[in-house]
Scaffold this motif. Structure first.
Motif, PDB file in Angstrom:
ATOM      1  N   SER A   1       0.842  -1.214   0.000  1.00 37.20           N
ATOM      2  CA  SER A   1       0.000   0.000   0.000  1.00 37.20           C
ATOM      3  C   SER A   1       0.868   1.250   0.000  1.00 37.20           C
ATOM      4  CB  SER A   1      -0.900   0.012   1.237  1.00 37.20           C
ATOM      5  OG  SER A   1      -1.784  -1.066   1.206  1.00 37.20           O
ATOM      6  N   LEU A   2       1.946   1.230   0.783  1.00 36.80           N
ATOM      7  CA  LEU A   2       2.855   2.385   0.834  1.00 36.80           C
ATOM      8  C   LEU A   2       3.520   2.615  -0.521  1.00 36.80           C
ATOM      9  CD1 LEU A   2       4.605   1.850   4.303  1.00 36.80           C
ATOM     10  CD2 LEU A   2       2.917   3.588   3.732  1.00 36.80           C
ATOM     11  N   LEU A   3       3.972   1.530  -1.149  1.00 37.15           N
ATOM     12  CA  LEU A   3       4.652   1.649  -2.447  1.00 37.15           C
ATOM     13  C   LEU A   3       3.714   2.217  -3.509  1.00 37.15           C
ATOM     14  CD1 LEU A   3       6.533  -1.780  -2.386  1.00 37.15           C
ATOM     15  CD2 LEU A   3       7.633   0.449  -2.332  1.00 37.15           C
ATOM     16  N   GLU A   4       2.433   1.808  -3.441  1.00 37.58           N
ATOM     17  CA  GLU A   4       1.463   2.254  -4.448  1.00 37.58           C
ATOM     18  C   GLU A   4       0.847   3.601  -4.085  1.00 37.58           C
ATOM     19  OE1 GLU A   4      -1.285  -0.981  -4.707  1.00 37.58           O
ATOM     20  OE2 GLU A   4       0.294  -2.405  -5.249  1.00 37.58           O
ATOM     21  N   GLY A   5       0.993   4.019  -2.814  1.00 44.72           N
ATOM     22  CA  GLY A   5       0.428   5.299  -2.398  1.00 44.72           C
ATOM     23  C   GLY A   5      -1.045   5.214  -2.051  1.00 44.72           C
ATOM     24  N   PHE A   6      -1.559   3.993  -1.789  1.00 38.33           N
ATOM     25  CA  PHE A   6      -2.965   3.810  -1.391  1.00 38.33           C
ATOM     26  C   PHE A   6      -3.052   3.650   0.128  1.00 38.33           C
ATOM     27  CE2 PHE A   6      -3.426   1.521  -5.689  1.00 38.33           C
ATOM     28  CZ  PHE A   6      -3.677   2.731  -6.337  1.00 38.33           C
TER      29      PHE A   6
ATOM     30  N   GLU B   1      -4.420   4.112   6.635  1.00 36.84           N
ATOM     31  CA  GLU B   1      -4.510   2.744   7.164  1.00 36.84           C
ATOM     32  C   GLU B   1      -3.110   2.206   7.490  1.00 36.84           C
ATOM     33  OE1 GLU B   1      -6.245  -1.266   5.375  1.00 36.84           O
ATOM     34  OE2 GLU B   1      -7.591   0.442   5.010  1.00 36.84           O
ATOM     35  N   SER B   2      -2.156   2.485   6.606  1.00 39.60           N
ATOM     36  CA  SER B   2      -0.772   2.024   6.818  1.00 39.60           C
ATOM     37  C   SER B   2      -0.162   2.705   8.039  1.00 39.60           C
ATOM     38  CB  SER B   2       0.090   2.324   5.587  1.00 39.60           C
ATOM     39  OG  SER B   2      -0.433   1.662   4.462  1.00 39.60           O
ATOM     40  N   THR B   3      -0.466   3.990   8.225  1.00 34.22           N
ATOM     41  CA  THR B   3       0.041   4.713   9.397  1.00 34.22           C
ATOM     42  C   THR B   3      -0.509   4.083  10.676  1.00 34.22           C
ATOM     43  OG1 THR B   3       0.060   6.723   8.043  1.00 34.22           O
ATOM     44  CG2 THR B   3       0.331   7.027  10.408  1.00 34.22           C
ATOM     45  N   SER B   4      -1.805   3.726  10.657  1.00 36.61           N
ATOM     46  CA  SER B   4      -2.419   3.074  11.831  1.00 36.61           C
ATOM     47  C   SER B   4      -1.752   1.726  12.093  1.00 36.61           C
ATOM     48  CB  SER B   4      -3.916   2.850  11.599  1.00 36.61           C
ATOM     49  OG  SER B   4      -4.546   4.071  11.345  1.00 36.61           O
ATOM     50  N   PHE B   5      -1.409   1.013  10.997  1.00 35.39           N
ATOM     51  CA  PHE B   5      -0.739  -0.292  11.136  1.00 35.39           C
ATOM     52  C   PHE B   5       0.618  -0.122  11.837  1.00 35.39           C
ATOM     53  CE2 PHE B   5       2.242  -3.501   9.505  1.00 35.39           C
ATOM     54  CZ  PHE B   5       1.573  -4.678   9.826  1.00 35.39           C
ATOM     55  N   ILE B   6       1.345   0.946  11.449  1.00 34.71           N
ATOM     56  CA  ILE B   6       2.666   1.206  12.066  1.00 34.71           C
ATOM     57  C   ILE B   6       2.483   1.568  13.544  1.00 34.71           C
ATOM     58  CG2 ILE B   6       4.711   2.714  12.019  1.00 34.71           C
ATOM     59  CD1 ILE B   6       4.181   2.997   8.939  1.00 34.71           C
ATOM     60  N   GLU B   7       1.452   2.383  13.849  1.00 37.92           N
ATOM     61  CA  GLU B   7       1.189   2.754  15.246  1.00 37.92           C
ATOM     62  C   GLU B   7       0.883   1.522  16.094  1.00 37.92           C
ATOM     63  OE1 GLU B   7      -0.578   7.288  14.888  1.00 37.92           O
ATOM     64  OE2 GLU B   7      -1.931   5.606  14.509  1.00 37.92           O
ATOM     65  N   GLU B   8       0.106   0.625  15.521  1.00 34.63           N
ATOM     66  CA  GLU B   8      -0.236  -0.625  16.233  1.00 34.63           C
ATOM     67  C   GLU B   8       1.036  -1.445  16.492  1.00 34.63           C
ATOM     68  OE1 GLU B   8      -2.359  -4.855  15.428  1.00 34.63           O
ATOM     69  OE2 GLU B   8      -2.853  -3.234  14.021  1.00 34.63           O
TER      70      GLU B   8
ATOM     71  N   CYS C   1      10.300   4.602   8.199  1.00 34.90           N
ATOM     72  CA  CYS C   1      11.180   5.138   7.135  1.00 34.90           C
ATOM     73  C   CYS C   1      10.570   4.908   5.760  1.00 34.90           C
ATOM     74  CB  CYS C   1      12.561   4.484   7.215  1.00 34.90           C
ATOM     75  SG  CYS C   1      13.513   4.978   8.650  1.00 34.90           S
ATOM     76  N   LEU C   2       9.949   3.739   5.561  1.00 33.24           N
ATOM     77  CA  LEU C   2       9.321   3.438   4.267  1.00 33.24           C
ATOM     78  C   LEU C   2       8.153   4.386   4.017  1.00 33.24           C
ATOM     79  CD1 LEU C   2       9.697   1.445   1.933  1.00 33.24           C
ATOM     80  CD2 LEU C   2       8.084  -0.090   3.054  1.00 33.24           C
ATOM     81  N   LEU C   3       7.381   4.657   5.060  1.00 36.91           N
ATOM     82  CA  LEU C   3       6.271   5.612   4.947  1.00 36.91           C
ATOM     83  C   LEU C   3       6.817   7.001   4.594  1.00 36.91           C
ATOM     84  CD1 LEU C   3       3.313   6.555   5.421  1.00 36.91           C
ATOM     85  CD2 LEU C   3       3.863   6.776   7.841  1.00 36.91           C
ATOM     86  N   SER C   4       7.879   7.417   5.275  1.00 33.67           N
ATOM     87  CA  SER C   4       8.458   8.743   5.041  1.00 33.67           C
ATOM     88  C   SER C   4       8.976   8.888   3.617  1.00 33.67           C
ATOM     89  CB  SER C   4       9.594   8.982   6.040  1.00 33.67           C
ATOM     90  OG  SER C   4      10.321  10.129   5.690  1.00 33.67           O
TER      91      SER C   4
END
Length: 617
Positions: free
Chosen positions: A369-374, A378-385, A401-404
């Protein structure tokens, strides 16, 4: 080199000569201290040394006892001490302590320091400060290149990444240039050299200076390597941060491949012992699965197991002569293959257990999802979890770092929130880690109004300024920014899928990430080689902050009859992953050329994060 249509790739050059040269030079240096001697070896030189000269070779040249550096010598130690070390200040202090302790006790000894790959002035300064410079003799073991396999050479300098990209320390550029000079003298001259990145450019320029100073021995003979491509690791952080899913990459992520070998513990060996296994093309089972996506590996191993059993079963109908031939010619090989097969099945089972515990599928989905930008929210919440559950400090940092990088920096609110949660979960001592990640451009915060378009127009202005000779501070700070989304669109790094991606019969390099992403580093190499230059890639180069070059050697004609024109040396400065190696091996097979790899060290996401961490996680 326009990549040829599919045909059998040429054989790589014989890199065995590199080992022989290194061994002969080490033996020569040891013999310069005649008689019995004790050898102190730096910890991270032990594995490379074992691949070059084992204990029996050292014993043949009067090495009596072996010590790890930082270990105090035994009371009855030899009258001659030899230290085989990296050029580090702390090691010099350790040696000075030994020499000074001997002086205090009135003990007389000879001391020789062998620096690998070269000595630095700072080391001599420390010895002088400690008052022992006149008591030791110093030498250099020019051990730049360790062949890990028939197509991989490593400089075994994992500290290169932190030293150059974080600290801005240029001291390892000289060993890189000397390594290229050595390869050029043995397997060159090289037809064309391409590169991108500041470090790549400096290494190339220093190499050319060294070539001009020395009388080049390789001129006028048939070359064995046609093209060289140098690339800085910071050109593509994304690929190194992604979870590896090819077998060799997963083995590295799970068990840590060190110097081409791995320690498989009791969970793999199904016994109470650990086994050290050399992973290279000589391992018949491993060589067939190393580049495969993990989902294909179990099927292959079970088929191999059935074939092996069928070969064993052939014994039943044999007469005595056939049985004798079978035992003398085939049985040993079958037993060896059976042993390797059971080890790799055990490794696969162990990987499956560990990855299931880590919610591996969920992590891969978040990465895609991060690579595609979708679904960025949701991905940020996954990292927080991930952080809240304290899964792993390294894993949480990697995903941040991948998100950034994929989002060209985090919006200030997200940056502060994730940083606070991380420090609360793993400890405030990681504040320095965040400082390091920001400096190197792995985890950054967007400034107000810093949309992707605004950043791109700023880059465009700065590139124009630079062309006019105005290299500004603003340009240098912007070089830390990622333009991943724009580069991804221009190079088509996210494949458009019609239906399911067939991982058993891959159609492009994206298979190394489950069909979701073509490694940026590999795509750049493919495009430049196809175009024979950077022409047509100006926009991509602009987004990558420049420092690209391509130089032809006028003395070497681009002779298509030479097999060397189909051999490409890919040089990764700051580390190379097994995913990139697998992707370029695939490209080589598809295009009828052969990629060989030179890297400062093998890396993966965990090693990159560990290099940035100040606190012991």
């Amino acid at each position: 080199m326009a990549l040829a249509g599919r045909r059998d790739a040429p054989e790589p050059p014989d890199f065995g000569i590199l080992k022989r040269l290194a061994r002969d030079q080490l033996v020569y240096l040891l013999e310069q201290l005649p008689g019995k001697k004790d050898l102190f070896i730096e910890a991270d030189l032990m594995s490379p040394l074992d691949r070059i000269a084992n204990v029996s070779i050292l014993k043949q040249h009067d090495v009596d006892k072996l010590y790890k550096v930082e270990t105090r010598p035994a009371p009855g130690a030899s009258d001659q001490f030899c230290f085989l070390v990296r050029p580090r200040v702390r090691t010099m202090r350790f040696i000075a302590d030994i020499v000074n302790a001997d002086k205090m006790s009135g003990r007389s000894r000879k001391y020789k320091i062998i620096f690998s790959p070269q000595k630095f002035y700072a080391c001599e300064m420390v010895l002088e400060e400690e008052g022992v410079f006149g008591d030791v003799t110093c030498d250099e073991w020019s051990f730049y290149l360790l062949p890990l396999d028939e197509d991989i050479i490593s400089m075994e300098l994992p500290e290169f990444f932190r030293d150059y990209f974080l600290e801005g320390d240029h001291r390892w550029i000289n060993p890189v240039a000397r390594a290229l000079q050595l390869l050029n003298s043995l397997y060159g001259p090289f037809g064309k050299t391409y590169g991108i990145g500041r470090c790549a450019k400096m290494s190339y320029e220093l190499w050319r200076d060294l070539e001009e100073e020395s009388e080049s021995e390789g001129q006028g003979r048939k070359p064995e390597i046609g093209h060289v491509f140098l690339m800085d690791r910071d050109t593509d952080y994304v690929t190194a941060l992604c979870s590896q899913v090819v077998y060799e990459g997963l083995v590295d992520d799970t068990f840590r491949i060190k110097c081409g070998s791995v320690d498989f513990g009791p969970d793999v060996t199904s016994s109470d012992k650990s086994i050290k296994v050399l992973l290279n093309s000589q391992d018949k089972v491993f060589s067939q699965i190393r580049n495969e996506h993990f989902s294909s590996v179990f099927g292959f191993l079970s088929q191999k197991s059935r074939n092996l059993q069928a070969q064993y079963d052939r014994r039943r109908g044999m007469d005595i002569k056939q049985m004798k031939d079978f035992v003398s010619q085939e049985l040993k090989g079958l037993k060896q293959e059976h042993r390797l097969l059971s080890l790799h099945i055990g490794a696969c089972e162990s990987i499956m257990k560990k990855k299931t515990k880590q919610d591996f599928q969920e992590t891969i989905k978040a990465e895609h999802s991060l690579l595609e930008g979708f679904d960025v929210r949701e991905s940020t919440s996954f990292i927080e979890e991930h952080i809240d559950r304290q899964v792993s400090p390294i894993e949480s940092l990697r995903l941040m770092c991948l998100l950034s990088i994929t989002e060209n920096g985090l919006i200030p609110k997200d940056y502060r929130s994730l940083k606070t949660q991380y420090l609360q979960s793993y400890g405030p001592e990681h504040l320095l880690t965040f400082h390091n990640l920001k400096r190197i451009g792995l985890l950054t915060e967007q400034s107000a109004g810093e949309t992707l378009t605004a950043v791109e127009s700023k880059v465009s202005k700065l590139v124009t300024d630079r062309a006019a000779g105005k290299i500004t501070d603003a340009f240098n700070s912007l070089a830390r920014k990622s333009n991943f989304r724009a580069i991804s669109k221009k190079l088509g790094l996210i494949p458009r899928l019609d239906g399911e991606y067939d991982l058993k019969m891959p159609r492009d390099m994206a298979y190394v990430f489950g069909g979701a992403y073509v490694p940026l580093s590999c795509k750049i190499i493919e495009q430049v080689l196809e175009r024979r230059d950077w022409q047509g890639l100006e926009e991509v180069v602009r987004l990558l902050n420049g420092n690209e070059f391509s130089v032809s050697d006028s003395a070497v004609e681009d002779n298509p009859a030479w097999e060397s024109q189909r051999i490409v040396l890919a040089v990764f400065l700051g580390g190379c992953t097994f995913s990139e190696i697998a992707a370029l091996r695939f490209l080589g097979k598809e295009r009828g050329c052969k990629f060989i790899f030179l890297t400062t060290a093998i890396t993966n996401s965990a090693r990159m994060m560990e290099a940035m961490i100040e606190a012991k996680a």
